[in-house]
Design a protein around this motif. Structure first.
Motif, PDB file in Angstrom:
ATOM      1  N   ILE A   1       0.837  -1.214   0.000  1.00  0.00           N
ATOM      2  CA  ILE A   1       0.000   0.000   0.000  1.00  0.00           C
ATOM      3  C   ILE A   1       0.864   1.253   0.000  1.00  0.00           C
ATOM      4  N   ALA A   2       1.939   1.255   0.793  1.00  0.00           N
ATOM      5  CA  ALA A   2       2.828   2.427   0.816  1.00  0.00           C
ATOM      6  C   ALA A   2       3.461   2.645  -0.558  1.00  0.00           C
TER       7      ALA A   2
ATOM      8  N   THR B   1      -0.638   5.011   4.998  1.00  0.00           N
ATOM      9  CA  THR B   1      -0.682   3.548   5.044  1.00  0.00           C
ATOM     10  C   THR B   1      -0.718   3.050   6.485  1.00  0.00           C
TER      11      THR B   1
END
Length: 168
Positions: free
Chosen positions: A102-103, A151
């Motif tokens: 996600i990051a 995130t």
């Protein structure tokens, strides 16, 4: 009793780091130190076993080793490396893959948006504002701490410390 600190400390430090990175392109060391200290304190207070606490610290150390290599090759900033590691302490190995994925996706979107912004001329009202000038400078990197913070906050409600504290 610990509900309020567990609900507030991590997200507040994440938000502070994100805004700090946006406005100054730095994430102060005290933020990373505070994140680790707060995790250990809260984990002890809610009764997480020592082995679990050590595993979370090992997770952060693992991320620090990886991001240190990236820093050495000029791929990430030092503050981002430490910030990613201390965020990983809170999330643990259970969420490490999600955190990285996600990051990376959010960081990619942030970077593409910043590259597009840098192609546009700055309007008169924005010129001379140091932080906007810095963001617009094509020689400056991206404030990746923003993606890391978002995130971390997105994954935090599923973390062991959060769930144990709130009885979920």
């Amino acid at each position: 009793m610990l509900d309020l600190p567990v609900l507030v400390v991590f997200p507040a430090l994440m938000a502070y780091a994100a805004f700090s990175d946006l406005f100054t392109m730095t994430i102060a060391n005290w933020i990373s130190i505070a994140l680790v200290a707060a995790f250990v304190a809260m984990a002890l207070l809610v009764g997480l076993p020592a082995t679990t606490i050590l595993l979370h610290l090992a997770c952060g150390l693992s991320v620090l080793a990886i991001t240190f290599v990236l820093f050495a090759f000029g791929q990430v900033g030092g503050g981002d490396a430490k910030f990613a590691a201390t965020t990983a302490v809170w999330l643990g190995f259970e969420h490490l893959a999600e955190f990285g994925l996600i990051a990376s996706l959010l960081g990619g979107v942030l970077t593409l948006g910043l590259l597009g912004f840098r192609k546009l001329p700055l309007p008169a009202w924005a010129r001379g504002r140091e932080w906007i000038d810095r963001l617009h400078d094509h020689k400056v990197g991206a404030p990746y701490g923003i993606a890391l913070a978002i995130t971390g906050v997105l994954l935090y409600p599923d973390s062991l410390l959060f769930m144990k504290t709130l009885g979920a």
